[in-house]
Design a protein around this motif. Structure first.
Motif, PDB file in Angstrom:
ATOM      1  N   PRO A 127      86.797  10.329  48.773  1.00 33.08           N
ATOM      2  CA  PRO A 127      87.158   8.913  48.904  1.00 33.08           C
ATOM      3  C   PRO A 127      86.378   8.151  49.972  1.00 33.08           C
ATOM      4  N   ASN A 140      85.289   9.002  42.360  1.00 40.61           N
ATOM      5  CA  ASN A 140      86.289   8.074  42.872  1.00 40.61           C
ATOM      6  C   ASN A 140      86.847   7.144  41.803  1.00 40.61           C
ATOM      7  N   TRP A 180      94.608   9.924  46.058  1.00 41.54           N
ATOM      8  CA  TRP A 180      93.226   9.607  45.721  1.00 41.54           C
ATOM      9  C   TRP A 180      93.225   8.687  44.507  1.00 41.54           C
TER      10      TRP A 180
END
Length: 188
Positions: A60, A72, A88
């Motif tokens: 991240p 991501n 996340w």
């Protein structure tokens, strides 16, 4: 229908645990290209808890390269009965009906499992893996978590491609023998 692909770093003696401790000396630009190609072909990422926690701690904070941007942004699923939160970006916990949910994901998407040997063993037991992309380092660790469990199952695989990579790794693409035979039957 999508495919479920497993990729990981692996030693000559089948150890996949802690690849950051032993695979680096064998990696090269070729390794990055192959991993990038595998990642770009995936729609979703499926991880076990330990791998998820490691990735969620590392990725991240990164951006601006094909790996971090894809990791991501893509949907991520983590299989865990113990994890209470998955913070996340785009992460979902799968705690119940695991096999059915993974089958449904595979039906709709190209699913990539990175590392996650305990999860992979479960997927193998349920014949859910369509392809393995193994990055074999020329090293013997003698101990550690192994991809293919001893005595649990016979894994009949077919090598569909092998490539020597710069740095000394061997990239192996393999499919379960039953799937390879089925695919061959449809071509004839």
């Amino acid at each position: 229908m999508g495919k479920l692909i497993v990729t990981c770093f692996i030693t000559l003696d089948n150890v996949v645990e802690d690849p950051h401790l032993w695979s680096g000396q064998f990696q090269s630009d070729d390794t990055g290209v192959l991993n990038g190609d595998v990642l770009q072909a995936a729609d979703v990422l499926l991880l076990g808890r330990v791998t998820y926690e490691g990735f969620a701690a590392a990725w991240p904070s990164r951006s601006g390269d094909p790996f971090s941007d894809k990791f991501n942004a893509m949907p991520k699923y983590v299989v865990s009965g113990a994890l209470e939160r998955a913070d996340w970006n785009n992460s979902t916990i799968i705690a119940d009906d695991v096999i059915e949910r993974i089958r449904a994901l595979r039906e709709e998407h190209n699913v990539l499992v990175w590392g996650s040997p305990t999860l992979v063993q479960t997927l193998m037991d349920h014949e859910l893996v369509d392809e393995y992309v193994l990055l074999m380092s020329p090293i013997v660790r003698s101990k550690g978590i192994r991809m293919f469990r001893e005595g649990a199952h016979q894994y009949d695989l077919r090598i569909t491609e092998s490539t020597a990579l710069g740095g000394g790794m061997l990239a192996l693409r393999m499919t379960p023998a039953a799937a390879a035979a089925q695919e061959e039957d449809t071509r004839t």
